[in-house]
Design a protein around this motif. Sequence first.
Motif, PDB file in Angstrom:
ATOM      1  N   GLY B  80       0.965  -1.121   0.285  1.00  0.00           N
ATOM      2  CA  GLY B  80       0.208  -0.227   0.165  1.00  0.00           C
ATOM      3  C   GLY B  80       1.225   1.433  -0.112  1.00  0.00           C
ATOM      4  N   ILE B 104      -6.578  -7.305 -10.379  1.00  0.00           N
ATOM      5  CA  ILE B 104      -6.875  -7.350  -9.706  1.00  0.00           C
ATOM      6  C   ILE B 104      -5.676  -6.784  -9.439  1.00  0.00           C
ATOM      7  CG2 ILE B 104      -6.225  -8.960  -7.484  1.00  0.00           C
ATOM      8  CD1 ILE B 104      -8.778 -11.146  -8.829  1.00  0.00           C
ATOM      9  N   ALA B 105      -4.476  -6.790 -10.264  1.00  0.00           N
ATOM     10  CA  ALA B 105      -2.776  -5.637  -9.261  1.00  0.00           C
ATOM     11  C   ALA B 105      -3.752  -4.587  -9.508  1.00  0.00           C
ATOM     12  CB  ALA B 105      -2.744  -5.900 -10.544  1.00  0.00           C
ATOM     13  N   MET B 107      -6.479  -3.018  -9.356  1.00  0.00           N
ATOM     14  CA  MET B 107      -7.194  -1.693  -8.390  1.00  0.00           C
ATOM     15  C   MET B 107      -6.596  -1.419  -6.755  1.00  0.00           C
ATOM     16  SD  MET B 107     -10.691  -2.490  -8.777  1.00  0.00           S
ATOM     17  CE  MET B 107     -11.490  -1.441  -7.358  1.00  0.00           C
ATOM     18  N   ASP B 109      -8.772   0.597  -4.711  1.00  0.00           N
ATOM     19  CA  ASP B 109      -9.458   0.376  -3.128  1.00  0.00           C
ATOM     20  C   ASP B 109      -8.931  -1.194  -3.430  1.00  0.00           C
ATOM     21  OD1 ASP B 109     -10.778   0.212  -1.235  1.00  0.00           O
ATOM     22  OD2 ASP B 109     -12.722   1.829  -2.213  1.00  0.00           O
ATOM     23  N   ARG B 110      -8.396  -1.746  -2.487  1.00  0.00           N
ATOM     24  CA  ARG B 110      -8.179  -3.090  -2.225  1.00  0.00           C
ATOM     25  C   ARG B 110      -8.468  -3.256  -0.438  1.00  0.00           C
ATOM     26  NH1 ARG B 110      -2.485  -1.650  -2.923  1.00  0.00           N
ATOM     27  NH2 ARG B 110      -2.069  -1.394  -4.656  1.00  0.00           N
ATOM     28  N   ARG B 111      -9.572  -2.855  -0.051  1.00  0.00           N
ATOM     29  CA  ARG B 111     -10.527  -2.851   0.955  1.00  0.00           C
ATOM     30  C   ARG B 111     -11.391  -4.160   0.409  1.00  0.00           C
ATOM     31  NH1 ARG B 111     -12.124   2.941   2.511  1.00  0.00           N
ATOM     32  NH2 ARG B 111     -12.438   2.919  -0.068  1.00  0.00           N
ATOM     33  N   TRP B 112     -11.028  -5.222   1.478  1.00  0.00           N
ATOM     34  CA  TRP B 112     -12.149  -5.770   1.166  1.00  0.00           C
ATOM     35  C   TRP B 112     -14.012  -6.417   0.872  1.00  0.00           C
ATOM     36  CZ3 TRP B 112     -16.074  -7.984   4.385  1.00  0.00           C
ATOM     37  CH2 TRP B 112     -15.501  -7.552   5.492  1.00  0.00           C
ATOM     38  N   ARG B 114     -15.249  -3.545  -0.625  1.00  0.00           N
ATOM     39  CA  ARG B 114     -15.526  -2.922  -1.653  1.00  0.00           C
ATOM     40  C   ARG B 114     -15.505  -3.606  -2.240  1.00  0.00           C
ATOM     41  NH1 ARG B 114     -15.060   2.926  -1.242  1.00  0.00           N
ATOM     42  NH2 ARG B 114     -16.001   2.807  -3.327  1.00  0.00           N
ATOM     43  N   SER B 115     -15.250  -4.809  -2.570  1.00  0.00           N
ATOM     44  CA  SER B 115     -14.873  -6.437  -3.068  1.00  0.00           C
ATOM     45  C   SER B 115     -16.075  -6.600  -3.718  1.00  0.00           C
ATOM     46  CB  SER B 115     -13.855  -7.060  -2.970  1.00  0.00           C
ATOM     47  OG  SER B 115     -14.689  -7.847  -1.736  1.00  0.00           O
ATOM     48  N   THR B 117     -18.808  -4.714  -3.923  1.00  0.00           N
ATOM     49  CA  THR B 117     -19.357  -3.111  -5.948  1.00  0.00           C
ATOM     50  C   THR B 117     -18.474  -3.417  -6.694  1.00  0.00           C
ATOM     51  OG1 THR B 117     -17.936  -1.839  -4.903  1.00  0.00           O
ATOM     52  CG2 THR B 117     -19.965  -2.378  -3.572  1.00  0.00           C
ATOM     53  N   ALA B 119     -17.251  -0.147  -7.502  1.00  0.00           N
ATOM     54  CA  ALA B 119     -16.708   0.508  -7.388  1.00  0.00           C
ATOM     55  C   ALA B 119     -14.984   0.349  -7.722  1.00  0.00           C
ATOM     56  CB  ALA B 119     -16.892   1.399  -6.271  1.00  0.00           C
ATOM     57  N   GLU B 121     -13.580   0.311 -10.208  1.00  0.00           N
ATOM     58  CA  GLU B 121     -12.962  -1.450 -11.794  1.00  0.00           C
ATOM     59  C   GLU B 121     -12.699  -1.347 -12.901  1.00  0.00           C
ATOM     60  OE1 GLU B 121     -15.689  -4.347 -11.800  1.00  0.00           O
ATOM     61  OE2 GLU B 121     -15.412  -5.565 -10.482  1.00  0.00           O
ATOM     62  N   THR B 164       0.001  -1.984 -10.377  1.00  0.00           N
ATOM     63  CA  THR B 164      -0.054  -2.015  -9.184  1.00  0.00           C
ATOM     64  C   THR B 164       0.330  -0.120  -8.773  1.00  0.00           C
ATOM     65  OG1 THR B 164       2.728  -2.329  -7.847  1.00  0.00           O
ATOM     66  CG2 THR B 164       0.547  -4.124  -7.590  1.00  0.00           C
TER      67      THR B 164
END
Lengths: 358, 248
Positions: B80, B104-105, B107, B109-112, B114-115, B117, B119, B121, B164
């Motif tokens: 992060g 996935i790499a 993204m 916003d890596r808070r779980w 939010r997965s 939604t 948002a 993407e 990333t």
Amino acid sequence: MLNLPFKTIGGGAALLLAILAPWLLSAYDLNLLGRFLALSLSAMGLVLLWGEGGILSLGQGVFFGLGGYLLAMHLKLDGLGAGELPDFMTWSGVTALPWWWAPFRNPLVTILGVLLVPAAIGAGFSWLMFRRRIGGVYFALITQALALVFATLLISQQGTTGGFNGLTDYHNLMGLNLNDEGVTRGIYWLTLALVATAYFALRWLLSSRFGKLLRASRDGSNRLRFLGYDPTPYKVVAFSVAAVLTGVSGAMFTLHAGVVSPALVGVVPSIEMVIWVAIGGRTYLVGGIVGALLVNFAKDKISTALPELWLYALGLLFILAVTAFPRGIVGEFEGERRFKPARLGDMFARWRAGRATS
Amino acid sequence: MSEAAMLRLEQVTVDFDGFKAINDLSLTIPSGSMTVVIGPNGAGKSTMCDTIIGRVRPTAGRVLFHGEEIQRLAEHRIVGRGICRKFQTPGVLIGLSVIDNLAIAAMRDRRWWRSFTRAGEEEARAKAEAVLEQVGLADRRDALAGNLSHGEKQWLEIGMVVATDAELLLLDEPTAGMGAAESSQTAQIIRTLVGRHAVLVIDHDIDFVSQLEGHVVVLHQGALLREGTLDEIRRDEEVAAIYLGRAK
């Protein structure tokens, strides 16, 4: 290869048949179908957890038992007067209702309990495990030990859990007679509706980014971690969702079967769940349903005819599923790799070659 | 070393039960730079990477990223902050498509929670498509990552690290198991990263290292032996004795 219209038509036809089943099947077979559909909720939980999340749990019986027992407690209390005790408590010399029984007199508390108790225990337990990066075989063994402990605990507390016999002999649910044909049909349709709901909810969950990340945590927890994700919550959510489904599964099974007992929650039933899913196809939600239905109908037929044969048949099925069709029955019909009988021949040839060299 | 130090190792020691894999190592990496770490097997190159990304905790010393001590942070928190690493054996997510690996790499916003939604993407997908071109995997976009060749997996993982958008990219043996042609293609890809990212590459292959045109650091027995341009390093007799001499 199956194409989409065929799948939609096939799925629709199966659903229609299932809806019409009360007019097509005998009361006995309908009861079996209802039970096995209830079990398929557990199986779908394992598809999420094991197939997609790569987390093998050999202790799903715990959550099955939680759901089943919580509902059965309500059923035992339903219709009793203020000072009255469930029959088995009186026989065991228990004089007052234990405090943890009392809330389940209320049907709403019971429904919430069936959903929330497995969720809370599942989330707490799995968070402790996954946060410490316990996984794989170690995790499987710990869950198995949990199932053993839970069954042992239930058996030892004769006075408050019904011990070895479990909870049985109840006839009313919220003023409805459970033996009435209309009521049993209603319970069957409720089960079917829950299975359909769970199926579509899980499909949505697996197609979301959550589903991809869960699959990613299965294939490379470390890679995910070093991309900046914490894999723990994905696994915890998968485990908790599976726990809730398994709890509901246990509750619905108890309604159909009219009994819940330690024999349904211990090590062996927990492993059987894994076998249904392995046979049906562990990465397919439909595989979970197919596996639960097929294996349990086979169990019913075979163990009626030749009781001593069933365990061998189950073992054989499992070995076949693991070696000859590792993607399960549904997996064999999916994609390019159809079932090839030749592979059984290959296996036999390998086995002979192995014998020749050893 | 004109630019400000982005990453600094200060007298880092990593002790594995008495064996000092890293011994009092100090090193500075400026932002936007290209650093190549070489050294014989067991010199501590991979352990140094492990220490920077938090897989191994130093026994002594500090790891500073923009002045912040990061040696005690959890791995995903270090990412992060803006450090990402490619492993020696490619660790792509085999059950997902190439583009999903990159998305996935990418993204932010890596808070779980939010997965669930969608948002963020779109942004991640756009980044993923760009990186897909950059690492030359456009024609493998929808292939399952598990079905890629070894070289393609290496490129995909480089792509994931790039996606990333980390400030510092650690590439551990990006050419492991590659032929000469694939290696120079990899060198080309890596050279395009410098400037936007600081890149730290570990490799054995001197041909590949020379194509990178970076600042060279030689590790030996967990400590810094020399640093300089590749030509300076090549002329150094001590380096030749312990490393290049043996390699030839």
